[in-house]
Design a protein around this motif. Structure first.
Motif, PDB file in Angstrom:
ATOM      1  N   VAL A 106     -10.359  11.107   0.488  1.00 36.02           N
ATOM      2  CA  VAL A 106      -9.655  11.747   1.427  1.00 36.02           C
ATOM      3  C   VAL A 106      -8.381  12.013   0.795  1.00 36.02           C
ATOM      4  N   CYS A 107      -8.190  13.363   0.518  1.00 34.26           N
ATOM      5  CA  CYS A 107      -6.910  14.108   0.103  1.00 34.26           C
ATOM      6  C   CYS A 107      -6.082  14.244   1.264  1.00 34.26           C
ATOM      7  N   TYR A 108      -4.762  14.208   1.201  1.00 39.75           N
ATOM      8  CA  TYR A 108      -3.765  14.567   2.067  1.00 39.75           C
ATOM      9  C   TYR A 108      -2.494  14.853   1.380  1.00 39.75           C
ATOM     10  N   ASN A 109      -1.371  15.649   2.217  1.00 40.09           N
ATOM     11  CA  ASN A 109      -0.080  15.483   1.502  1.00 40.09           C
ATOM     12  C   ASN A 109       0.861  15.248   2.517  1.00 40.09           C
ATOM     13  N   PHE A 110       2.210  15.214   2.132  1.00 37.02           N
ATOM     14  CA  PHE A 110       3.204  14.703   2.893  1.00 37.02           C
ATOM     15  C   PHE A 110       4.262  15.795   2.955  1.00 37.02           C
ATOM     16  N   LEU A 218       6.507   8.053   5.092  1.00 36.33           N
ATOM     17  CA  LEU A 218       5.356   8.027   4.285  1.00 36.33           C
ATOM     18  C   LEU A 218       4.883   6.643   3.795  1.00 36.33           C
ATOM     19  N   VAL A 219       5.321   5.684   3.625  1.00 36.59           N
ATOM     20  CA  VAL A 219       5.090   4.420   3.434  1.00 36.59           C
ATOM     21  C   VAL A 219       4.519   3.895   4.638  1.00 36.59           C
ATOM     22  N   ALA A 220       5.253   4.048   5.861  1.00 41.24           N
ATOM     23  CA  ALA A 220       4.886   3.505   6.956  1.00 41.24           C
ATOM     24  C   ALA A 220       3.647   4.093   7.344  1.00 41.24           C
ATOM     25  N   PHE A 221       3.508   5.204   7.222  1.00 38.80           N
ATOM     26  CA  PHE A 221       2.139   6.049   7.356  1.00 38.80           C
ATOM     27  C   PHE A 221       0.848   5.178   6.732  1.00 38.80           C
ATOM     28  N   LEU A 222       1.112   5.093   5.383  1.00 38.93           N
ATOM     29  CA  LEU A 222       0.369   4.392   4.795  1.00 38.93           C
ATOM     30  C   LEU A 222       0.161   3.034   5.003  1.00 38.93           C
ATOM     31  N   GLU A 223       0.916   2.201   5.500  1.00 44.35           N
ATOM     32  CA  GLU A 223       1.016   0.743   5.653  1.00 44.35           C
ATOM     33  C   GLU A 223       0.095   0.705   7.027  1.00 44.35           C
ATOM     34  N   GLU A 224      -0.180   1.962   7.849  1.00 44.71           N
ATOM     35  CA  GLU A 224      -1.037   1.967   9.012  1.00 44.71           C
ATOM     36  C   GLU A 224      -2.466   2.239   8.640  1.00 44.71           C
ATOM     37  N   VAL A 225      -2.486   3.305   7.713  1.00 41.75           N
ATOM     38  CA  VAL A 225      -3.853   4.002   7.582  1.00 41.75           C
ATOM     39  C   VAL A 225      -4.533   3.426   6.151  1.00 41.75           C
ATOM     40  N   VAL A 226      -4.127   3.010   5.285  1.00 41.52           N
ATOM     41  CA  VAL A 226      -4.570   2.403   4.299  1.00 41.52           C
ATOM     42  C   VAL A 226      -5.389   1.108   4.417  1.00 41.52           C
ATOM     43  N   PRO A 227      -5.164   0.108   5.092  1.00 42.21           N
ATOM     44  CA  PRO A 227      -5.973  -0.814   5.645  1.00 42.21           C
ATOM     45  C   PRO A 227      -7.181  -0.347   6.291  1.00 42.21           C
ATOM     46  N   VAL A 228      -7.138   0.522   7.131  1.00 42.19           N
ATOM     47  CA  VAL A 228      -8.597   1.230   7.464  1.00 42.19           C
ATOM     48  C   VAL A 228      -9.288   1.689   6.672  1.00 42.19           C
ATOM     49  N   ALA A 229      -8.802   2.646   5.586  1.00 44.51           N
ATOM     50  CA  ALA A 229      -9.361   3.219   4.541  1.00 44.51           C
ATOM     51  C   ALA A 229     -10.105   2.013   3.807  1.00 44.51           C
ATOM     52  N   VAL A 232     -13.166   0.646   5.444  1.00 43.41           N
ATOM     53  CA  VAL A 232     -14.479   1.408   5.701  1.00 43.41           C
ATOM     54  C   VAL A 232     -14.741   2.060   4.292  1.00 43.41           C
ATOM     55  N   GLY A 233     -14.128   1.680   3.319  1.00 39.90           N
ATOM     56  CA  GLY A 233     -14.685   2.492   1.998  1.00 39.90           C
ATOM     57  C   GLY A 233     -14.171   3.606   1.583  1.00 39.90           C
ATOM     58  N   ILE A 234     -12.815   4.055   2.005  1.00 41.04           N
ATOM     59  CA  ILE A 234     -12.149   5.214   1.625  1.00 41.04           C
ATOM     60  C   ILE A 234     -11.322   5.230   0.555  1.00 41.04           C
ATOM     61  N   ARG A 235     -11.123   6.223  -0.279  1.00 38.17           N
ATOM     62  CA  ARG A 235     -10.149   5.958  -1.130  1.00 38.17           C
ATOM     63  C   ARG A 235      -9.203   7.216  -0.853  1.00 38.17           C
ATOM     64  N   MET A 236      -7.834   7.065  -0.577  1.00 37.97           N
ATOM     65  CA  MET A 236      -6.917   8.135  -0.199  1.00 37.97           C
ATOM     66  C   MET A 236      -6.286   8.342  -1.284  1.00 37.97           C
ATOM     67  N   CYS A 237      -5.983   9.701  -1.473  1.00 29.54           N
ATOM     68  CA  CYS A 237      -5.162  10.223  -2.370  1.00 29.54           C
ATOM     69  C   CYS A 237      -4.335  11.399  -2.042  1.00 29.54           C
ATOM     70  N   ASP A 268       0.331  -1.405  -2.603  1.00 32.29           N
ATOM     71  CA  ASP A 268       0.011  -1.546  -3.958  1.00 32.29           C
ATOM     72  C   ASP A 268      -1.703  -2.076  -3.704  1.00 32.29           C
ATOM     73  N   VAL A 269      -2.533  -1.102  -3.382  1.00 33.47           N
ATOM     74  CA  VAL A 269      -3.934  -1.537  -3.345  1.00 33.47           C
ATOM     75  C   VAL A 269      -4.796  -0.210  -3.842  1.00 33.47           C
ATOM     76  N   PRO A 270      -5.786  -0.362  -4.482  1.00 25.64           N
ATOM     77  CA  PRO A 270      -6.406   0.629  -5.022  1.00 25.64           C
ATOM     78  C   PRO A 270      -6.695   1.813  -4.288  1.00 25.64           C
ATOM     79  N   GLU A 271      -6.907   1.593  -2.788  1.00 27.51           N
ATOM     80  CA  GLU A 271      -7.407   2.710  -1.788  1.00 27.51           C
ATOM     81  C   GLU A 271      -6.095   3.613  -1.785  1.00 27.51           C
ATOM     82  N   ASN A 272      -4.893   3.073  -2.148  1.00 27.44           N
ATOM     83  CA  ASN A 272      -3.704   4.100  -1.944  1.00 27.44           C
ATOM     84  C   ASN A 272      -3.490   4.795  -3.400  1.00 27.44           C
ATOM     85  N   GLY A 273      -4.228   6.051  -3.383  1.00 30.02           N
ATOM     86  CA  GLY A 273      -4.170   6.581  -4.958  1.00 30.02           C
ATOM     87  C   GLY A 273      -3.585   8.106  -4.883  1.00 30.02           C
ATOM     88  N   ILE A 274      -3.942   8.609  -5.950  1.00 33.20           N
ATOM     89  CA  ILE A 274      -3.167   9.694  -6.410  1.00 33.20           C
ATOM     90  C   ILE A 274      -4.286  11.268  -6.560  1.00 33.20           C
TER      91      ILE A 274
END
Length: 405
Positions: A106-110, A218-229, A232-237, A268-274
């Motif tokens: 899943v790609c997104y922007n901020f 942005l970091v607060a958003f990622l702290e919320e959603v990346v654990p869910v990603a 469930v096996g989703i890589r966010m970028c 700092d987890v692999p699911e939080n990506g680029i």
């Protein structure tokens, strides 16, 4: 490298049949008609999977929906106001529903308010092709003379302001109207364009938000959603800012390698990506794209291969969408680093070794000039770009294989 193609849905003038004939192996798409605060339901997701899997005559396309671009982040989340927590819960549920359907990237922007921003959607090149362009003087003319943003004159050098006012005075009414429409064009694929009053009102809501605040949000958003990603096996970028510098007094916080390093280390987890977009990042003269791929390749989940040509070393600057192999980014060196990263992943047994790439943007050539499709996304121009990139990939792959990687 898995070759993919962006598709905006059934109304896209480039069809699933066209994508098959271009030789792409997968599709990048999104549900642009769903508001940014709403859940992507299983039924809507399944419908898009089905549309991608089917050609006009009803036969199977052989294509799969490989990447979501984008699952949008609401302005309330970016500013942490109003029902932003409800929006985050909706985002989490959309991630769960996408994962259930088989989506894993899943790609997104901020970027605040505006997505990619240009002043021309069909700037004519000397060979008769057209491309998208960001002309700094025209943009300043928009900011000062059309939008009339308070404090805008403090953001630009005096000589640029003088040139912008002179250019604006010489503009026809048609060009002024075109410039207004183009700057407020909005998210690719969106059916909504901003009016000047909309834009002024939205800018006011960011009056007290600086880069540090937006980055923290942005970091607060990622702290919320990346654990869910992760669950469930989703890589966010995250897609970089386009262009990679501030506009209209708004902060932008994903423009450089240092910006990415901060966010990757904060969560700092692999699911939080680029999402490595060589066109957006390439406008910034401080960004070394092959080097970024070498240093951060393990966190790169999705790649946009396009090229831009800037017209100055200072920022902000004018630039235009160049041919894929003919801009400021050394595309051959970048592709080599991507292939090396894939080899490392494969040897480590990573299931995501085959990184999806797409030929991003493209110049309008040949019948593109009459088709008038989604700005920046012509059929033949992207096909030309994909063919050139495919040739580089094939040649480099053969050489690396002979040298043992």
């Amino acid at each position: 490298m898995k070759q993919t193609w962006r598709w905006f849905g059934p109304h896209d003038l480039v069809s699933i049949d066209d994508i098959c004939q271009a030789g792409a192996h997968g599709v990048v798409s999104a549900l642009h008609h769903i508001p940014s605060d709403a859940v992507w339901t299983p039924d809507e997701i399944a419908k898009r999977h089905s549309e991608i899997a089917t050609m006009k005559d009803g036969s199977a396309s052989g294509l799969t929906w490989d990447v979501v671009e984008s699952l949008p982040v609401s302005e309330s989340i970016k500013r942490q106001v109003g029902p932003w927590r409800d929006h985050i819960e909706a985002y989490k549920q959309s991630l769960r529903n996408l994962a259930d359907s088989g989506i894993s990237i899943v790609c997104y922007n901020f970027m605040p308010i505006l997505d990619w921003t240009r002043t021309h959607l069909n700037w004519r090149l000397s060979n008769g092709a057209t491309c998208m362009r960001f002309d700094l003087v025209d943009f300043v003319a928009f900011d000062l003379c059309i939008l009339g943003r308070a404090g805008a004159e403090n953001d630009y050098p005096a000589e640029i302001i003088a040139e912008a006012k002179t250019r604006f005075n010489a503009m026809s009414e048609d060009r002024r109207a075109e410039l207004e429409r183009t700057v407020a064009f909005g998210l690719p694929g969106s059916v909504e364009n901003l009016t000047l009053d909309d834009l002024r009102a939205l800018l006011e809501t960011y009056a007290d938000i600086d880069a540090d605040t937006l980055r923290a949000n942005l970091v607060a958003f990622l702290e919320e959603v990346v654990p869910v990603a992760r669950e469930v096996g989703i890589r966010m970028c995250c897609h970089p800012d386009d262009p990679p510098f501030g506009l209209l007094g708004l902060p932008r916080v994903m423009s450089t390698e240092a910006d990415y390093a901060f966010v990757m280390q904060a969560v700092d987890v692999p699911e939080n990506g680029i999402t490595l977009c060589s066109g957006s990042l390439g406008v910034h003269p401080g960004n070394d794209l092959p080097g970024m791929m070498k240093r951060w390749g393990s966190r790169v989940h999705f790649i946009h291969l396009r090229n831009t040509k800037r017209e100055g070393q200072n920022l902000p600057c004018s630039f235009y969408e160049a041919e894929h192999l003919d801009g400021d980014t050394d595309m051959v060196s970048l592709i080599e680093q991507i292939l090396r990263e894939e080899a490392l992943r494969k040897s480590a047994g990573r299931s995501d070794w085959n990184i999806p790439i797409r030929p991003d943007h493209g110049q309008d050539i040949l019948d593109d000039l009459n088709r008038k499709g989604q700005p920046g996304y012509p059929a033949i121009g992207r096909l030309k770009g994909l063919a050139e990139l495919r040739g580089v990939m094939t040649a480099l792959s053969a050489r690396l294989d002979r040298l043992g990687g």
